[in-house]
Scaffold this active site. Structure first.
Site, mmCIF file in Angstrom:
data_model
loop_
_atom_site.group_PDB
_atom_site.id
_atom_site.type_symbol
_atom_site.label_atom_id
_atom_site.label_comp_id
_atom_site.label_asym_id
_atom_site.label_seq_id
_atom_site.Cartn_x
_atom_site.Cartn_y
_atom_site.Cartn_z
ATOM 1 N N TYR A 1 73.912 25.737 27.777
ATOM 2 C CA TYR A 1 74.736 26.777 27.156
ATOM 3 C C TYR A 1 74.966 27.925 28.139
ATOM 4 O O TYR A 1 74.053 28.691 28.445
ATOM 5 C CB TYR A 1 74.102 27.281 25.847
ATOM 6 C CG TYR A 1 73.916 26.186 24.809
ATOM 7 C CD1 TYR A 1 74.601 24.974 24.903
ATOM 8 C CD2 TYR A 1 73.068 26.359 23.719
ATOM 9 C CE1 TYR A 1 74.443 23.973 23.970
ATOM 10 C CE2 TYR A 1 72.907 25.358 22.759
ATOM 11 C CZ TYR A 1 73.587 24.166 22.898
ATOM 12 O OH TYR A 1 73.421 23.172 21.970
ATOM 13 N N THR B 1 73.091 28.828 19.380
ATOM 14 C CA THR B 1 73.445 29.782 20.454
ATOM 15 C C THR B 1 74.450 29.253 21.484
ATOM 16 O O THR B 1 74.599 29.845 22.553
ATOM 17 C CB THR B 1 72.173 30.231 21.221
ATOM 18 O OG1 THR B 1 71.610 29.086 21.864
ATOM 19 C CG2 THR B 1 71.156 30.877 20.309
ATOM 20 N N TRP B 2 75.130 28.167 21.144
ATOM 21 C CA TRP B 2 76.138 27.662 22.095
ATOM 22 C C TRP B 2 77.225 28.734 22.251
ATOM 23 O O TRP B 2 77.709 29.255 21.232
ATOM 24 C CB TRP B 2 76.729 26.359 21.539
ATOM 25 C CG TRP B 2 77.519 25.567 22.533
ATOM 26 C CD1 TRP B 2 77.576 25.730 23.877
ATOM 27 C CD2 TRP B 2 78.369 24.444 22.222
ATOM 28 N NE1 TRP B 2 78.387 24.786 24.445
ATOM 29 C CE2 TRP B 2 78.898 23.979 23.465
ATOM 30 C CE3 TRP B 2 78.731 23.789 21.052
ATOM 31 C CZ2 TRP B 2 79.768 22.898 23.538
ATOM 32 C CZ3 TRP B 2 79.591 22.712 21.126
ATOM 33 C CH2 TRP B 2 80.104 22.266 22.364
HETATM 34 N N1 LIG Z 1 72.489 19.128 20.305
HETATM 35 C C1 LIG Z 1 73.784 19.176 20.527
HETATM 36 O O1 LIG Z 1 74.373 18.311 21.201
HETATM 37 C C2 LIG Z 1 74.589 20.296 19.917
HETATM 38 C C3 LIG Z 1 75.998 20.235 19.887
HETATM 39 C C4 LIG Z 1 76.689 21.283 19.307
HETATM 40 C C5 LIG Z 1 75.994 22.368 18.781
HETATM 41 N N2 LIG Z 1 74.628 22.424 18.846
HETATM 42 C C6 LIG Z 1 73.855 23.575 18.319
HETATM 43 O O2 LIG Z 1 74.308 23.844 16.991
HETATM 44 C C7 LIG Z 1 74.749 25.198 16.918
HETATM 45 C C8 LIG Z 1 75.873 25.338 15.899
HETATM 46 O O3 LIG Z 1 76.977 24.549 16.232
HETATM 47 P P1 LIG Z 1 78.315 25.140 16.875
HETATM 48 O O4 LIG Z 1 78.011 26.347 17.679
HETATM 49 O O5 LIG Z 1 78.955 23.984 17.559
HETATM 50 O O6 LIG Z 1 79.235 25.512 15.679
HETATM 51 P P2 LIG Z 1 79.133 25.942 14.131
HETATM 52 O O7 LIG Z 1 77.862 26.647 13.869
HETATM 53 O O8 LIG Z 1 79.499 24.771 13.340
HETATM 54 O O9 LIG Z 1 80.360 26.945 14.064
HETATM 55 C C9 LIG Z 1 80.430 28.114 14.807
HETATM 56 C C10 LIG Z 1 81.765 28.778 14.463
HETATM 57 O O10 LIG Z 1 81.729 29.207 13.096
HETATM 58 C C11 LIG Z 1 82.042 30.609 13.039
HETATM 59 N N3 LIG Z 1 81.254 31.177 11.937
HETATM 60 C C12 LIG Z 1 79.919 31.213 11.788
HETATM 61 N N4 LIG Z 1 79.557 31.755 10.622
HETATM 62 C C13 LIG Z 1 80.722 32.081 9.987
HETATM 63 C C14 LIG Z 1 81.024 32.674 8.754
HETATM 64 N N5 LIG Z 1 80.058 33.032 7.896
HETATM 65 N N6 LIG Z 1 82.322 32.891 8.438
HETATM 66 C C15 LIG Z 1 83.319 32.534 9.302
HETATM 67 N N7 LIG Z 1 83.093 31.946 10.483
HETATM 68 C C16 LIG Z 1 81.803 31.727 10.841
HETATM 69 C C17 LIG Z 1 81.640 31.148 14.378
HETATM 70 O O11 LIG Z 1 82.394 32.294 14.673
HETATM 71 P P3 LIG Z 1 81.683 33.728 14.895
HETATM 72 O O12 LIG Z 1 80.768 33.565 16.046
HETATM 73 O O13 LIG Z 1 82.837 34.642 15.121
HETATM 74 O O14 LIG Z 1 80.951 34.011 13.619
HETATM 75 C C18 LIG Z 1 82.024 29.999 15.307
HETATM 76 O O15 LIG Z 1 83.415 30.013 15.582
HETATM 77 C C19 LIG Z 1 75.170 25.501 18.367
HETATM 78 O O16 LIG Z 1 75.342 26.875 18.581
HETATM 79 C C20 LIG Z 1 74.043 24.858 19.116
HETATM 80 O O17 LIG Z 1 72.882 25.663 19.079
HETATM 81 C C21 LIG Z 1 73.922 21.385 19.379
#
Ligand SMILES: NC(=O)c1ccc[n+]([C@@H]2O[C@H](COP(=O)([O-])OP(=O)(O)OC[C@H]3O[C@@H](n4cnc5c(N)ncnc54)[C@H](OP(=O)(O)O)[C@@H]3O)[C@@H](O)[C@H]2O)c1
Length: 281
Positions: free
Chosen positions: A53, A18-19
Site C-alpha cells: 500500500y 488502509t489501501w
Molecule cells: N488482501 C487483499 O488483496 C486486499 C485487496 C483489497 C483490499 N484489501 C483491504 O481491504 C480494505 C478495504 O477495501 P478497499 O479499500 O478496496 O475498499 P472498500 O472498503 O470496499 O471501499 C472504500 C471506498 O468506500 C468509500 N467509503 C467508505 N466508507 C464510506 C461511507 N460510509 N460512505 C460512503 N463512502 C464510503 C471510501 O471513500 P472515503 O475514503 O472517501 O470514505 C472508498 O472510496 C483495504 O483498504 C485493504 O486494507 C485487501
C-alpha cells in the site's frame, strides 16, 4: 461495537482498511489520521495494511497514529508481496514493515497472494518469524479452497490462522465452500472491500439496494457493510479517509435485516450454488 473471536483474540467485527491511505497530500493525510483515530477511539481494535500500500506509505501513516495508543490493545495485520515469500525476503520485508509501523511485532503477517515461491518455503520462513517473536501468527490472502487445502497438508501448514478474501454482496463466492471449510478448520476469515473498493469499482449497485436503504433510513454503504456483518463470524475491513464515513460505518454494526429483506437481497445478488473461481481485486 460488536466483538468476535478472531485470531484467537477478542476483536471488533470491523477493522480499518488502509489501501491508498498515506498516499495523498497533507490535507488528505490529516483527514485519514482523524478517521483512523475516530475508529480506534470508538472500539475498533484491528488495522489491516500491507507493504504494497503506497509502497510503505500506508504503514508509515499507521505507525504515526499508533504512537498515541497502547500497542497491546490493537491487532496489527500486514502483508508481504508474493515475490518476497522466501524465508530471507520475508524477514527483510517484515523488518522494514516493523520499522515503518514503529512497532516490534505484528499480530498477523499475511502472504498477500500466491506467487511462484513454493508454499512450503513460505511457511518455513513465517514459522521462523514466529519463533523470533516478530509475529504472533501468520496467514494468507486471496487463497481459494484448493490453495487452502494444499497449505493445510504441508508441515506446519495448519498453523495458518487467517485467510483474507474479497467479500461483499456482489462477490459471494467464498460462501459456498471457503467459509464453511475455514470454520471447520478454526481459521479466521477477513472479508476485504465491503463496498467494492475505491468508488465502488468492483460492485454493481442495483436499484434494490437504494430502495431498501431508503426504507431503512440508512445509506447504501451502511446497508452493504451491515450485510457483510450479518455473518457473525468474520472480520470486515472497510477503508475510509473521512470521519463522517467512519462514524457511519460504525453505526452500520447495529443494523439488522428482517428475513424478507435478506430474501430480496438474495434474489438480486444470489448466493453461489457451486464453487466458482475466486473473485479478487
Ligand atoms: N488482501 C487483499 O488483496 C486486499 C485487496 C483489497 C483490499 N484489501 C483491504 O481491504 C480494505 C478495504 O477495501 P478497499 O479499500 O478496496 O475498499 P472498500 O472498503 O470496499 O471501499 C472504500 C471506498 O468506500 C468509500 N467509503 C467508505 N466508507 C464510506 C461511507 N460510509 N460512505 C460512503 N463512502 C464510503 C471510501 O471513500 P472515503 O475514503 O472517501 O470514505 C472508498 O472510496 C483495504 O483498504 C485493504 O486494507 C485487501
Amino acid at each position: 461495537m460488536k466483538y468476535i473471536t478472531f485470531n484467537h483474540q477478542k476483536t471488533s467485527n470491523i477493522g480499518i482498511g488502509t489501501w491508498h491511505i498515506g498516499e495523498g497530500n497533507n490535507k488528505q493525510t490529516t483527514s485519514e489520521i482523524e478517521a483512523i483515530k475516530y475508529g480506534l477511539d470508538h472500539g475498533i481494535n484491528t488495522i489491516d495494511t500491507a507493504e504494497m500500500y503506497g509502497e510503505g506509505l500506508s504503514e508509515k501513516l499507521v505507525g504515526t497514529v499508533l504512537q498515541d495508543y497502547h500497542r497491546n490493545d490493537l491487532q496489527l495485520i500486514s502483508k508481504f508481496y508474493p515475490f518476497h515469500a522466501t524465508p530471507n525476503l520475508i524477514e527483510r520485508s517484515l523488518k522494514s514493515s516493523l520499522k515503518r509501523l514503529q512497532t516490534d511485532y505484528l499480530d498477523l503477517y499475511l502472504l498477500h497472494w500466491r506467487g511462484e515461491t513454493p508454499l512450503k518455503e513460505t511457511v518455513y520462513g513465517l514459522e521462523k518469524m514466529v519463533q523470533a517473536g516478530l509475529i504472533r501468527n501468520w496467514g494468507v490472502s486471496n487463497f481459494d479452497l484448493h490453495d487452502l487445502k494444499e497449505l493445510s497438508d504441508l508441515p506446519n501448514g495448519k498453523n495458518c490462522c487467517v485467510n483474507e478474501d474479497l467479500y461483499n454482496i456482489g462477490s459471494r463466492g467464498v460462501e459456498h465452500s471457503i467459509l464453511p471449510w475455514q470454520k471447520e478448520h478454526d481459521m479466521s476469515f477477513i472479508g476485504y472491500s465491503p463496498f467494492g473498493s475505491e468508488n465502488g469499482e468492483y460492485l454493481k449497485i442495483k436499484p434494490i439496494l437504494k430502495e431498501m436503504a431508503q426504507q431503512k433510513q440508512i445509506t447504501v454503504h451502511q446497508l452493504l457493510l451491515a450485510w457483510v456483518l450479518r455473518n457473525r463470524d468474520l472480520l470486515s475491513i472497510p477503508k475510509t479517509a473521512s470521519v463522517e464515513h467512519m462514524r457511519s460505518n460504525l453505526a452500520a454494526i447495529d443494523i439488522d435485516f428482517a428475513k424478507d429483506e435478506l430474501e430480496l437481497l438474495n434474489q438480486a445478488y444470489p448466493a453461489p450454488e457451486k464453487d466458482r473461481q475466486l473473485d479478487t481485486i
